[in-house]
Scaffold this motif. Sequence first.
Motif, PDB file in Angstrom:
ATOM      1  N   GLY A   1       0.814  -1.199   0.000  1.00 37.67           N
ATOM      2  CA  GLY A   1       0.000   0.000   0.000  1.00 37.67           C
ATOM      3  C   GLY A   1       0.855   1.259   0.000  1.00 37.67           C
ATOM      4  O   GLY A   1       2.064   1.190   0.220  1.00 37.67           O
ATOM      5  N   VAL A   2       0.232   2.386  -0.251  1.00 33.77           N
ATOM      6  CA  VAL A   2       0.975   3.648  -0.192  1.00 33.77           C
ATOM      7  C   VAL A   2       0.315   4.567   0.845  1.00 33.77           C
ATOM      8  O   VAL A   2      -0.881   4.482   1.103  1.00 33.77           O
ATOM      9  N   ILE A   3       1.145   5.413   1.444  1.00 32.35           N
ATOM     10  CA  ILE A   3       0.636   6.382   2.398  1.00 32.35           C
ATOM     11  C   ILE A   3       0.637   7.748   1.725  1.00 32.35           C
ATOM     12  O   ILE A   3       1.635   8.145   1.120  1.00 32.35           O
ATOM     13  N   MET A   4      -0.496   8.431   1.797  1.00 25.92           N
ATOM     14  CA  MET A   4      -0.581   9.796   1.276  1.00 25.92           C
ATOM     15  C   MET A   4      -0.737  10.701   2.483  1.00 25.92           C
ATOM     16  O   MET A   4      -1.797  10.725   3.109  1.00 25.92           O
ATOM     17  N   CYS A   5       0.311  11.411   2.818  1.00 26.13           N
ATOM     18  CA  CYS A   5       0.251  12.222   4.024  1.00 26.13           C
ATOM     19  C   CYS A   5       0.238  13.695   3.665  1.00 26.13           C
ATOM     20  O   CYS A   5       0.952  14.139   2.764  1.00 26.13           O
ATOM     21  N   LYS A   6      -0.586  14.443   4.360  1.00 21.89           N
ATOM     22  CA  LYS A   6      -0.614  15.883   4.142  1.00 21.89           C
ATOM     23  C   LYS A   6      -0.503  16.585   5.487  1.00 21.89           C
ATOM     24  O   LYS A   6      -1.341  16.397   6.364  1.00 21.89           O
ATOM     25  N   TYR A   7       0.569  17.329   5.647  1.00 17.42           N
ATOM     26  CA  TYR A   7       0.784  18.110   6.864  1.00 17.42           C
ATOM     27  C   TYR A   7       0.448  19.539   6.523  1.00 17.42           C
ATOM     28  O   TYR A   7       0.862  20.052   5.486  1.00 17.42           O
ATOM     29  N   ASP A   8      -0.309  20.194   7.376  1.00 19.26           N
ATOM     30  CA  ASP A   8      -0.663  21.582   7.083  1.00 19.26           C
ATOM     31  C   ASP A   8      -0.728  22.386   8.365  1.00 19.26           C
ATOM     32  O   ASP A   8      -1.271  21.924   9.366  1.00 19.26           O
TER      33      ASP A   8
ATOM     34  N   ILE B   1      -3.571  10.264   5.214  1.00 16.23           N
ATOM     35  CA  ILE B   1      -3.389  10.824   6.549  1.00 16.23           C
ATOM     36  C   ILE B   1      -3.330  12.341   6.428  1.00 16.23           C
ATOM     37  O   ILE B   1      -2.504  12.874   5.686  1.00 16.23           O
ATOM     38  N   ASN B   2      -4.222  13.017   7.110  1.00 16.78           N
ATOM     39  CA  ASN B   2      -4.180  14.476   7.126  1.00 16.78           C
ATOM     40  C   ASN B   2      -3.821  14.942   8.526  1.00 16.78           C
ATOM     41  O   ASN B   2      -4.457  14.541   9.499  1.00 16.78           O
ATOM     42  N   VAL B   3      -2.792  15.768   8.622  1.00 20.02           N
ATOM     43  CA  VAL B   3      -2.394  16.297   9.926  1.00 20.02           C
ATOM     44  C   VAL B   3      -2.502  17.812   9.877  1.00 20.02           C
ATOM     45  O   VAL B   3      -1.984  18.456   8.958  1.00 20.02           O
ATOM     46  N   TYR B   4      -3.194  18.372  10.834  1.00 17.01           N
ATOM     47  CA  TYR B   4      -3.319  19.825  10.914  1.00 17.01           C
ATOM     48  C   TYR B   4      -2.726  20.319  12.213  1.00 17.01           C
ATOM     49  O   TYR B   4      -2.952  19.745  13.273  1.00 17.01           O
ATOM     50  N   ILE B   5      -1.946  21.388  12.117  1.00 20.46           N
ATOM     51  CA  ILE B   5      -1.382  22.007  13.303  1.00 20.46           C
ATOM     52  C   ILE B   5      -2.280  23.193  13.649  1.00 20.46           C
ATOM     53  O   ILE B   5      -2.381  24.145  12.880  1.00 20.46           O
ATOM     54  N   THR B   6      -2.936  23.107  14.797  1.00 16.74           N
ATOM     55  CA  THR B   6      -3.814  24.215  15.182  1.00 16.74           C
ATOM     56  C   THR B   6      -3.078  25.239  16.039  1.00 16.74           C
ATOM     57  O   THR B   6      -3.494  26.379  16.127  1.00 16.74           O
TER      58      THR B   6
END
Lengths: 173, 235
Positions: free
Chosen positions: B61-68, B113-118
């Motif tokens: 599988g592949v991981i699609m990660c988005k850090y924002d 995977i979506n990661v948000y820094i609040t």
Amino acid sequence: MSPLTSVYEPHEGDDVIGKVIEVSSKYWVVDINAPYYTRLDARDLNFRAEINELDHYIKMGDLVYARVFRVYTGNHAADISLRGTKYAKLPSNLIVKVDPMKLPRLIGKEGAMINLIKTGSGCDVIVGQNGIAWIDGDDDKKPLAINAIELVQKEYYNPNLTDMVRELFEHVQ
Amino acid sequence: MYNERLDKRAFDELRKIEAEVGVVPNANGSARFKIGNTEAIAAVYGPQEVKPKHFEKSDRGVIMCKYDMIPFSVSDRIKPGFDRRDMEISEVITNALSRAIFLEEFPKSMITINVYITQADAGTRCASLTAASMACADAGLPMRDLIASVAAGKIGDSIVLDLTKEEEDLHEEGATDVPIGFLPSKNEVVLLQLDGKVSREDLKKIIAIGKVGADKIYQIEKEALKRRFSNESKS
């Protein structure tokens, strides 16, 4: 080791509920809540369908109750069929998603829990082994069945779950 | 010289940590990880069909990660959107998680995977990685171990754990920042970056102090995941 939440992985012989997301000239593409989309071939039906006119029989967005009859080695993608008398296109479109890990709790010992929900709410409920529950019945009774299923999902570890569901139905009446 | 930390912590003391899973109802798994004033929210979707199709791998599988980073996460508003720094951090998170998740069990599929820094106050990539690994565990993905990640570093002559933004900016003291990610029970390093100057012996000391911090974070992660499936967690 088994996780407390899980992803559905198709196995041969599973009875599943899926949503048609694409109609081609010879097959339908069905989403059965697995990592991969599934194909329903026009030959694997319990009625005769004209090729190129599959739209007449099952449209996009329709739900089908089908059997997994082939799982590919390697990527676990599956093919489903409607062959058999109990499989068909479902007449209405209300579904609730259930974690496949919690399915045994929703069905109960020899179907005790699901029968309780059926009789208590007066709705028709079919639970696919892929974690999709289909609900049909009167509009004022459907929310009751949904609430019961949500309660099972939320309190699945509770030993007094049957009493809690029974209480829910009594409370409404 | 840097004899006492700006926020009066001990040199090997972590900031206050909050961890929670199941915060995004629509995601398959989600987590919130807060360390001091840094807060990350991660959501995991999938495994699902790979889109776009050319990223597909036939054997795993592949991981699609988005850090924002959200525009209001820092005191000077940052431009919304995916910039070069976001790309880098997404990449390191993807690499670290590929070591933790059994990707070969999901060939031809994708985990988003979506990661948000609040809120950001240094150590965002470590907080993101920790939150992302907790979210993956919450989603029921098979994993070798949770990832516990923390920044360590050197200010003046002191080896310090879990730097704040104020400490990172002590350039006259020669502040060095080393984000480290561990698989604690396997004792493997999955993330190691270095920003500054440091000798070989000091780097070893920094990694050692990072391991101590990571072990503490590991316990907190496990407790948060256990709370999700016990009676007390109902919200």
